[in-house]
Write a protein that holds these residues in place. Structure first.
Motif, PDB file in Angstrom:
ATOM      1  N   THR A  27      52.233 -99.760  17.557  1.00  7.70           N
ATOM      2  CA  THR A  27      50.982 -98.772  17.882  1.00  7.70           C
ATOM      3  C   THR A  27      51.551 -97.265  17.749  1.00  7.70           C
ATOM      4  OG1 THR A  27      51.441 -98.704  20.352  1.00  7.70           O
ATOM      5  CG2 THR A  27      49.969-100.376  19.406  1.00  7.70           C
ATOM      6  N   LEU A  28      50.638 -96.528  17.143  1.00 11.29           N
ATOM      7  CA  LEU A  28      50.944 -95.063  16.936  1.00 11.29           C
ATOM      8  C   LEU A  28      50.807 -94.126  18.065  1.00 11.29           C
ATOM      9  CD1 LEU A  28      49.189 -94.659  13.551  1.00 11.29           C
ATOM     10  CD2 LEU A  28      51.696 -94.734  13.767  1.00 11.29           C
ATOM     11  N   ASP A  29      50.171 -94.860  19.211  1.00  9.59           N
ATOM     12  CA  ASP A  29      49.797 -93.854  20.262  1.00  9.59           C
ATOM     13  C   ASP A  29      50.830 -92.962  20.814  1.00  9.59           C
ATOM     14  OD1 ASP A  29      47.500 -95.503  22.326  1.00  9.59           O
ATOM     15  OD2 ASP A  29      47.950 -95.912  19.955  1.00  9.59           O
ATOM     16  N   ASN A  30      52.119 -93.320  20.813  1.00 10.49           N
ATOM     17  CA  ASN A  30      53.171 -92.562  21.472  1.00 10.49           C
ATOM     18  C   ASN A  30      53.976 -91.790  20.491  1.00 10.49           C
ATOM     19  OD1 ASN A  30      52.716 -92.979  24.362  1.00 10.49           O
ATOM     20  ND2 ASN A  30      53.229 -95.185  23.857  1.00 10.49           N
ATOM     21  N   TYR A  31      53.707 -91.900  19.128  1.00 11.63           N
ATOM     22  CA  TYR A  31      54.355 -91.563  18.083  1.00 11.63           C
ATOM     23  C   TYR A  31      53.702 -90.080  17.640  1.00 11.63           C
ATOM     24  CZ  TYR A  31      57.275 -95.754  17.678  1.00 11.63           C
ATOM     25  OH  TYR A  31      58.060 -96.760  17.971  1.00 11.63           O
ATOM     26  N   ASP A  32      54.665 -89.286  17.389  1.00 13.41           N
ATOM     27  CA  ASP A  32      54.350 -87.891  16.565  1.00 13.41           C
ATOM     28  C   ASP A  32      54.217 -88.428  15.176  1.00 13.41           C
ATOM     29  OD1 ASP A  32      56.556 -85.493  18.137  1.00 13.41           O
ATOM     30  OD2 ASP A  32      54.675 -86.488  18.769  1.00 13.41           O
ATOM     31  N   ILE A  33      53.173 -88.054  14.337  1.00 11.07           N
ATOM     32  CA  ILE A  33      52.679 -88.532  13.110  1.00 11.07           C
ATOM     33  C   ILE A  33      52.171 -87.487  12.036  1.00 11.07           C
ATOM     34  CG2 ILE A  33      52.000 -90.902  13.635  1.00 11.07           C
ATOM     35  CD1 ILE A  33      49.268 -90.102  13.885  1.00 11.07           C
ATOM     36  N   GLY A  34      52.608 -87.603  10.928  1.00 11.12           N
ATOM     37  CA  GLY A  34      52.488 -86.688   9.808  1.00 11.12           C
ATOM     38  C   GLY A  34      52.350 -87.175   8.564  1.00 11.12           C
ATOM     39  N   TRP A  35      52.250 -85.927   7.629  1.00 12.62           N
ATOM     40  CA  TRP A  35      52.358 -86.464   6.167  1.00 12.62           C
ATOM     41  C   TRP A  35      53.471 -85.449   5.457  1.00 12.62           C
ATOM     42  CZ3 TRP A  35      49.073 -90.110   4.022  1.00 12.62           C
ATOM     43  CH2 TRP A  35      48.210 -90.623   4.741  1.00 12.62           C
ATOM     44  N   ALA A  97      55.886 -91.773  10.943  1.00 16.47           N
ATOM     45  CA  ALA A  97      55.726 -91.878  12.508  1.00 16.47           C
ATOM     46  C   ALA A  97      57.163 -91.575  13.118  1.00 16.47           C
ATOM     47  CB  ALA A  97      54.948 -93.001  12.739  1.00 16.47           C
ATOM     48  N   GLY A  98      57.163 -90.873  14.143  1.00 15.68           N
ATOM     49  CA  GLY A  98      58.718 -90.881  14.908  1.00 15.68           C
ATOM     50  C   GLY A  98      58.381 -89.934  15.894  1.00 15.68           C
ATOM     51  N   GLY A  99      59.498 -89.810  16.605  1.00 17.38           N
ATOM     52  CA  GLY A  99      59.709 -88.917  17.807  1.00 17.38           C
ATOM     53  C   GLY A  99      58.638 -89.324  18.960  1.00 17.38           C
ATOM     54  N   GLY A 100      58.046 -88.409  19.427  1.00 18.32           N
ATOM     55  CA  GLY A 100      56.974 -88.697  20.415  1.00 18.32           C
ATOM     56  C   GLY A 100      57.667 -89.353  21.805  1.00 18.32           C
ATOM     57  N   PHE A 101      57.023 -90.089  22.496  1.00 16.03           N
ATOM     58  CA  PHE A 101      57.325 -90.548  23.919  1.00 16.03           C
ATOM     59  C   PHE A 101      57.748 -89.558  24.669  1.00 16.03           C
ATOM     60  CE2 PHE A 101      57.128 -95.262  23.118  1.00 16.03           C
ATOM     61  CZ  PHE A 101      57.163 -95.269  21.635  1.00 16.03           C
TER      62      PHE A 101
END
Length: 127
Positions: A27-35, A97-101
């Motif tokens: 799930t993407l909820d807790n990740y930083d996402i980008g392009w 997607a990565g980082g976050g949390f």
């Protein structure tokens, strides 16, 4: 675990296009996402990102005011709305997607910040 990008294609200068990226297996909820994007013969560059902690968005100077990143956690997807497209926007676009949390990166994160990369979708802007 997969990021599947879609929606690329051929568009005329000045046109608009929305590319999408759906995550499966996580799930993407807790990740930083980008392009990111990579044009033929050029280095890969970060285009845009959106923070998981507060929804802050960041853009490369070259696309600021023309591109908009958004996320839909219910659909486990991220989007990039591109308008006023230019031939120099021609590239393969990759969702990441990565980082976050609970952490936050201010500004556009570097490529090695991200753990997951999609396969890319080609956007071609004709002059």
């Amino acid at each position: 675990v997969q990021l599947q990008a879609s929606g690329g294609g051929l568009v005329q200068t000045g046109g608009s296009l929305r590319i999408s990226c759906a995550a499966t297996g996580f799930t993407l909820d807790n990740y930083d996402i980008g392009w990111f994007r990579q044009a033929p013969g050029k280095e890969r560059e970060g285009v845009s990102s959106i923070s998981s902690s507060d929804g802050s968005t960041y853009y490369a100077e070259s696309v600021k005011g023309r591109f908009t990143i958004s996320r839909d956690n219910a659909k486990n997807s991220v989007y990039l709305q591109m308008s006023s497209l230019k031939p120099e926007d021609t590239a393969v676009y990759y969702c990441v997607a990565g980082g976050g949390f609970g952490t936050k990166w201010y500004g556009l994160p570097p490529a090695d910040y991200y753990d997951y990369w999609g396969q890319g979708t080609l956007v071609t802007v004709s002059s």
